[in-house]
Design a protein around this motif. Structure first.
Motif, short mmCIF file in Angstrom:
data_model
loop_
_atom_site.label_atom_id
_atom_site.label_comp_id
_atom_site.label_asym_id
_atom_site.label_seq_id
_atom_site.Cartn_x
_atom_site.Cartn_y
_atom_site.Cartn_z
N LYS A 291 0.83 -1.19 0.00
CA LYS A 291 0.00 0.00 0.00
C LYS A 291 0.88 1.26 0.00
CE LYS A 291 -3.86 2.15 2.32
NZ LYS A 291 -4.81 2.08 3.42
N GLY A 292 0.65 2.15 -0.96
CA GLY A 292 1.40 3.39 -1.05
C GLY A 292 2.77 3.26 -1.69
N GLU A 293 3.11 2.08 -2.16
CA GLU A 293 4.44 1.85 -2.74
C GLU A 293 4.44 2.20 -4.22
OE1 GLU A 293 7.89 -1.54 -2.38
OE2 GLU A 293 5.81 -2.20 -2.36
N LYS A 294 5.52 2.87 -4.67
CA LYS A 294 5.69 3.26 -6.06
C LYS A 294 7.08 2.84 -6.53
CE LYS A 294 2.70 7.31 -5.68
NZ LYS A 294 2.13 6.97 -4.41
N ASN B 246 9.82 3.25 -3.35
CA ASN B 246 9.95 4.22 -2.27
C ASN B 246 10.02 3.55 -0.90
OD1 ASN B 246 7.28 3.38 -2.50
ND2 ASN B 246 6.46 5.34 -1.78
N GLN B 247 9.83 2.20 -0.83
CA GLN B 247 9.87 1.50 0.45
C GLN B 247 10.95 0.43 0.55
OE1 GLN B 247 5.98 0.02 1.47
NE2 GLN B 247 4.99 1.96 1.01
#
Length: 169
Positions: free
Chosen positions: A46-49, A107-108
């Motif tokens: 979730k929220g990863e790009k 981004n993670q």
């Protein structure tokens, strides 16, 4: 100077990698912006790009032991016997083993997808980065990964941009 040029000086063992990173993404990275890339090969959280996708080679230094015998042997006095004389010793040397795959930088986390020696590491475990013109050495705790890519400066630039963004509250 490239990574394995500096360590071993033997260019015959250093693989070359052709890039699959789109040129538009490369230009965004050079301009200091993180591109957002798409793939169906990596399951995102979730929220990863994804900001970087490229072919890479994970180089493993493998210690090989060989037994070397010096001496000779001859037929014995009786049928089915042999006589031998000599000595032997164990010789160790380092071999480089190549594990080809795809490197994803999100981004993670940093993910190296390969049939062998793949990894999936979060940034909080990244302790050191050493960039090279043709690769990057990344240390996660006591484990170090030596990755060869088409352009090590682009990979290093992406990692720096992500690090800067992660430090902003």
């Amino acid at each position: 100077m490239g990574f394995f040029d500096s360590l071993f000086g033997n260019k015959n063992q250093i693989p070359t990698v052709t890039s699959i990173l789109p040129d538009a993404a490369r230009q965004e990275i050079i301009a200091g912006r993180l591109p957002i890339l798409n793939t169906d090969k990596l399951f995102l959280k979730k929220g990863e790009k994804i900001h970087f996708i490229d072919k890479a080679v994970n180089m493993e230094q493998k210690k090989v032991k060989e037994f070397r015998h010096s001496g000779g042997s001859a037929p014995g006095l009786f049928k089915g016997t042999r006589w031998s004389a000599g000595r032997g010793k164990t010789v160790e040397h380092i071999e480089l083993v190549q594990h080809r795959g795809i490197l994803y930088v999100t981004n993670q986390r940093i993910v190296f997808q390969a049939t062998e020696w793949g990894f999936d590491k979060q940034y909080r475990y990244l302790t050191a980065i050493t960039p090279y013109s043709n690769g990057c050495e990344m240390q996660f705790g006591s484990k170090t990964y030596c990755l060869i890519v088409a352009d090590g400066s682009i990979l290093n630039h992406v990692l720096k941009l992500i690090r800067q963004r992660r430090q902003i509250p």
